[in-house]
Design a protein around this motif. Structure first.
Motif, PDB file in Angstrom:
ATOM      1  N   SER A 128     -28.974  58.877 -31.616  1.00 29.78           N
ATOM      2  CA  SER A 128     -28.535  60.236 -31.883  1.00 29.78           C
ATOM      3  C   SER A 128     -29.738  61.162 -31.923  1.00 29.78           C
ATOM      4  O   SER A 128     -30.871  60.725 -32.126  1.00 29.78           O
ATOM      5  N   ALA A 158     -23.755  58.995 -37.993  1.00 29.08           N
ATOM      6  CA  ALA A 158     -24.966  59.496 -37.336  1.00 29.08           C
ATOM      7  C   ALA A 158     -24.859  60.969 -36.966  1.00 29.08           C
ATOM      8  O   ALA A 158     -25.877  61.624 -36.698  1.00 29.08           O
ATOM      9  N   LEU A 194     -19.660  63.254 -29.928  1.00 30.47           N
ATOM     10  CA  LEU A 194     -19.751  61.798 -29.970  1.00 30.47           C
ATOM     11  C   LEU A 194     -19.250  61.201 -28.660  1.00 30.47           C
ATOM     12  O   LEU A 194     -18.260  61.683 -28.085  1.00 30.47           O
ATOM     13  N   ARG A 247     -25.623  67.650 -33.849  1.00 25.99           N
ATOM     14  CA  ARG A 247     -26.077  66.340 -33.386  1.00 25.99           C
ATOM     15  C   ARG A 247     -25.165  65.788 -32.292  1.00 25.99           C
ATOM     16  O   ARG A 247     -23.955  66.038 -32.273  1.00 25.99           O
ATOM     17  N   ALA A 281     -24.347  61.941 -30.698  1.00 29.36           N
ATOM     18  CA  ALA A 281     -24.521  60.507 -30.926  1.00 29.36           C
ATOM     19  C   ALA A 281     -23.871  59.725 -29.798  1.00 29.36           C
ATOM     20  O   ALA A 281     -22.770  60.059 -29.352  1.00 29.36           O
ATOM     21  N   ALA A 291     -21.483  55.217 -36.080  1.00 28.57           N
ATOM     22  CA  ALA A 291     -21.671  56.256 -35.067  1.00 28.57           C
ATOM     23  C   ALA A 291     -21.253  57.619 -35.610  1.00 28.57           C
ATOM     24  O   ALA A 291     -21.942  58.626 -35.403  1.00 28.57           O
TER      25      ALA A 291
END
Length: 222
Positions: free
Chosen positions: A217, A38, A115, A142, A144, A35
Motif C-alpha cells: 500500500s 492497510a 482497494l 491510500r 492497497a 488489506a
C-alpha cells in the motif's frame, strides 16, 4: 477486459459460486481484513474496490467507513456482481453500490481510498492500471493491492504447485504456451508494485499466507 488479461473472464462467470466459497474461507478472510486495514479508512470515507468479485471485501470496507461513508465495488463479471449485490441487499447496506465496469477504465470519481485484491496480476498493463487508480484517490488517500504469487519459503512448495495449477486452469488461452501464466501474473504484479511505490509515499509491504500472498500500500502525496 478479456483481451487485456491472461486469465479467462468466462472462468469467473462460470465459477462465481465456487469462487465465493474460496474467497470467504477463514484464512482468506484474514488476508482481506489486513488489506482493508492497510487503507487506514475513517468513518465517512468513500472507498472504491476494483475487481470486487462476489463482494467478499465489502463487509470489512463497510465496517470501516460506517453508515456515513460509501463503498463502491467495480467488476466486469456479471455473475460475480450479482452475488455482490445479493450480499449487500441481505445486509441492508444502503451506502454500498456495485457497478459493472472495466477496472482499467473505472466508472468512478474521486475516492478517499482504493482497494484491489487479486486483480493486478490479471491486467496486461498493470502499470497503467495502477496509475489510473491513483488518479481516483484524493490527496492523502491510500491505495492497497493484494495479490498471490509463489512463496519463497521451501515449506510452501505444495502451495506453489496448487497456485500454478489454478492459474493455468483459469487461463485457457495460455495453456499451450511455453511461457508460464503464473510467471506472467507475477511479472504484472512486479510492475504494479513498482508503479505504486514510485507514485506514493508511506509505503507498506507484508507477506501473508506462508508467503504466498503479498500486500502493498501507499499514500497519495498531499
Amino acid at each position: 477486459m478479456a483481451d487485456r488479461t491472461p486469465l479467462d473472464g468466462t472462468f469467473y462467470e462460470r465459477a462465481a459460486g465456487l469462487y465465493d466459497l474460496v474467497a470467504t474461507a477463514p484464512g482468506v478472510r484474514s488476508w482481506r481484513v489486513r488489506a482493508v486495514d492497510a487503507l487506514d479508512l475513517s468513518p465517512g470515507d468513500t472507498v472504491v474496490e476494483m475487481g470486487c468479485g462476489t463482494g467478499a471485501n465489502i463487509p470489512y470496507l463497510r465496517e470501516q467507513v460506517g453508515t456515513e461513508g460509501r463503498v463502491i465495488g467495480v467488476d466486469l463479471a456479471g455473475a460475480m456482481l450479482r452475488q455482490a449485490q445479493a450480499r449487500t441487499e441481505r445486509a441492508g447496506w444502503e451506502n454500498v453500490s456495485v457497478v459493472r465496469g472495466d477496472a482499467t477504465t473505472p466508472p468512478v470519481g474521486t475516492a478517499d481510498a482504493l482497494l484491489a485484491t487479486f486483480v493486478v496480476g490479471m491486467l496486461e498493463d498493470s502499470t497503467e492500471a495502477v496509475e489510473t487508480w491513483l488518479q481516483c484517490v484524493g490527496a492523502g488517500g491510500r491505495l492497497a493491492l493484494l495479490n498471490a504469487g509463489r512463496s519463497p519459503r521451501p515449506a510452501a512448495m505444495p502451495l506453489n504447485l496448487c497456485l500454478r495449477l489454478f492459474v493455468r486452469l483459469a487461463a485457457p488461452g495460455n495453456r499451450l504456451r511455453r511461457r508460464s501464466p503464473l510467471r506472467a501474473l507475477e511479472e504484472r504484479w512486479r510492475r504494479a508494485r513498482e508503479a505504486l511505490f514510485s507514485e506514493t509515499v508511506d509505503h507498506r509491504e507484508q507477506r501473508l499466507g506462508a508467503g504466498l500472498v503479498s500486500l502493498v500500500s501507499g499514500r497519495v502525496p498531499e
